[in-house]
Design an enzyme around this catalytic site. Structure first.
Site, short mmCIF file in Angstrom:
data_model
loop_
_atom_site.label_atom_id
_atom_site.label_comp_id
_atom_site.label_asym_id
_atom_site.label_seq_id
_atom_site.Cartn_x
_atom_site.Cartn_y
_atom_site.Cartn_z
N TRP A 162 0.81 -1.22 0.00
CA TRP A 162 0.00 0.00 0.00
C TRP A 162 0.84 1.27 0.00
CZ3 TRP A 162 1.77 2.53 4.14
CH2 TRP A 162 2.23 1.77 5.24
N PRO A 187 -3.40 -5.87 -5.83
CA PRO A 187 -2.91 -4.72 -5.07
C PRO A 187 -3.26 -4.86 -3.60
CG PRO A 187 -4.94 -4.16 -6.22
CD PRO A 187 -4.59 -5.56 -6.64
N ALA A 188 -2.63 -4.05 -2.77
CA ALA A 188 -2.93 -4.07 -1.34
C ALA A 188 -4.39 -3.72 -1.11
CB ALA A 188 -2.04 -3.07 -0.61
N GLY A 240 6.78 -6.61 0.16
CA GLY A 240 6.11 -6.55 1.45
C GLY A 240 7.03 -6.98 2.56
N GLU A 262 11.00 -8.39 -2.76
CA GLU A 262 11.53 -7.13 -2.21
C GLU A 262 10.90 -6.99 -0.84
OE1 GLU A 262 11.69 -3.79 -0.68
OE2 GLU A 262 10.43 -3.06 -2.32
N LEU A 263 11.70 -7.25 0.20
CA LEU A 263 11.16 -7.42 1.54
C LEU A 263 11.59 -6.28 2.47
CD1 LEU A 263 11.80 -11.28 1.70
CD2 LEU A 263 9.75 -10.07 0.92
N GLU A 393 11.86 -2.46 11.93
CA GLU A 393 11.56 -1.43 10.94
C GLU A 393 10.49 -0.49 11.49
OE1 GLU A 393 11.03 -1.36 6.08
OE2 GLU A 393 10.32 -3.10 7.21
#
EC number: 1.2.1.-
Length: 491
Positions: A162, A187-188, A240, A262-263, A393
């Site tokens: 998102w 999509p989110a 995500g 891609e984390l 994070e």
């Protein structure tokens, strides 16, 4: 779907539905919908069709049926469609930016920048589409030839987050279509409308039916396993969290699906003793505050050399305290709301934990009265090494600062994480900066620069921050299979 006004796209009910499947706008097969809310107010934007397993399987049928025709389409024609989509996105920048603000919450300035960045993926991969090459040569031993061809990998499935509802979609869609692959996109659930708008623009640009299928949904456990469990899906790309990425990798393994991941990130931002402090502050604001800090490559931990720590803290704190917070469409706002209440609660818990362990709030901005998921821009100092905020994070507008005197010790602290997506280094000595950059365990490093992302450069991380690269010349390779032909003929 009409992009002439945002009301038509975001607020008015669409009779035909919101699932874009086979070139048609349809309701979910079972009629399910779910609400999308404005994070600045909590108000309902609209109820969107919620795709389920039946829709997921129908989308695979649609993409698989369209695959052969798209594979046979000349690369020049694929390139033209992508370039026309780039032009349409540029033409509709204002509408798309307002739409992003409405469903994501980010400040209009950031949303407009995202639209420009997202559009560039169509332009870059329009140019790369015609550069996919083959090779022909003699076998070194003689007697026959080597022919090496590049072919589209096949049906591709994407799951996007998102925080960049336009750019994370176009970064995957553009290279896939350029390579000759049909696309399935989930999509989110928080931000489906931007993806639907991009589908409308690609259709307007002439993309044939079935090559892009967009399934908004709040029931991903029905949709994504259906895709990964079908042998016709040969490529999967996810952006995500690391935790979710690990689960999806397990599912992809069953059919040996080609994956790009891609984390999460935990980026260090290093300010050396010889840094231009004013430049470092500007870079820190870019690296920390773009998108409200809800960015995977956002600076997460700040390491300032003791010689400049006081000056950097004072100037950076003043810049953070001056950030104007509010609804993204208000004039002068540079920090919008977080995506939801859970995001605010997590940020607060990290700040509270750090303060409980001895950190101090050195600077903090304000938040508007009334509804909305807002958190102030905050600078923490004296942050102890065991504080959660240095190991998790943040995904928000909070900057924890620590100091260092020993370069080796600082590098060890910076690398003491399972993540390795991005890092930042500020120094007037280019040699020192490059030496540090090479020692930092990260897929991307900004040297005297707080903005990293570029469609023409490979984006991705090391360690548990992901697999593969997106963007750059590497981006299209992720959607191509290499075929070797040993060629002989009788003289």
């Amino acid at each position: 779907m009409n992009l002439a006004g945002i009301d038509l796209l975001a607020k008015a009910p669409l009779a035909e539905g919101d699932v874009f499947l086979g070139g048609r706008w349809l309701p979910a097969a079972d009629g399910r919908t779910y609400p999308v809310h404005d994070p600045a107010t909590g108000d309902l934007i609209r109820c969107v069709s919620s795709a389920g397993e039946e829709d997921a399987r129908a989308a695979i049928d649609s993409a698989h049926s369209a695959a052969a025709g798209w594979r046979a389409t000349p690369s020049r024609r694929r390139s033209e469609i992508l370039h026309d989509t780039f032009a349409l996105m540029r033409e509709h920048t204002g509408t798309l930016a307002r739409l992003i603000v409405l469903e994501n919450g980010k400040a209009y300035r950031d949303a407009a920048a995202e639209v420009g960045y997202a559009a560039e993926f169509f332009r870059w991969f329009a140019e790369e589409a015609v550069r996919v090459g083959s090779s022909f040569g003699d076998a070194p031993a003689g007697g026959y030839r080597h022919v090496v061809r590049k072919h589209p990998v096949g049906v591709t499935a994407f799951v996007t987050p998102w925080n960049f509802p336009a750019a994370m979609a176009t970064r995957k869609i553009a290279p896939a279509l350029a390579a000759g692959c049909p696309v399935l996109l989930k999509p989110a659930p928080e931000t489906p409308l931007t993806a639907l708008a991009i589908a409308a623009l690609l259709t307007e640009a002439g993309l044939p039916d079935g090559l892009l299928n967009v399934l908004p949904t709040d029931r991903a456990p029905e949709v994504v396993p259906a895709w990964l469990g079908d042998e016709r899906v040969r490529k999967f790309s996810f952006t995500g969290s690391t935790a979710t990425g690990k689960l999806l990798l397990e599912q992809a393994a069953a059919n040996v699906v080609n994956v790009t991941m891609e984390l999460g990130g935990n980026a260090p931002f290093v300010v050396c003793a010889d840094a231009d402090v004013d430049a470092a502050v500007r870079g820190a604001m870019d690296a920390k505050m773009r998108g409200g800090g809800e960015v995977c490559i956002a600076a997460n931990r700040f390491y300032a050399h003791a010689d400049v720590a006081a000056e950097f803290t004072e100037k950076f704190g003043a810049a953070m305290a001056a950030v104007r917070v509010g609804p993204g469409l208000e004039d002068g706002v540079t920090l919008g709301p977080m995506i939801n209440r859970a995001a605010v609660d997590k940020i607060r818990s990290l700040v509270d934990d750090a303060v409980a362990r001895g950190a101090r709030i050195a600077a903090q901005g304000g938040t508007p009265d009334g509804p909305g998921h807002f958190h102030p821009a905050t600078v923490l100092v004296d942050v102890p090494e065991d504080a959660r905020i240095l190991h998790e994070e943040v995904f928000g507008p909070v900057a924890p600062l620590t100091t260092f005197t020993d370069e080796d010790e600082m590098i060890a602290r910076a690398n003491a994480t399972v993540h390795g997506l991005a890092s930042y280094v500020y120094s007037r000595d280019v040699g020192r900066a490059l030496r540090l950059a090479e020692r930092l365990e990260a897929g991307m490093v900004g040297v005297n620069r707080g903005l990293l992302s570029d469609p023409a450069a490979p984006f991705g991380g090391v360690k548990q921050s992901g697999l593969g690269r997106e963007g750059g010349r590497e981006g299209i390779e992720a959607f191509l299979e290499t075929q070797y032909i040993a060629l002989d003929w009788t003289d």
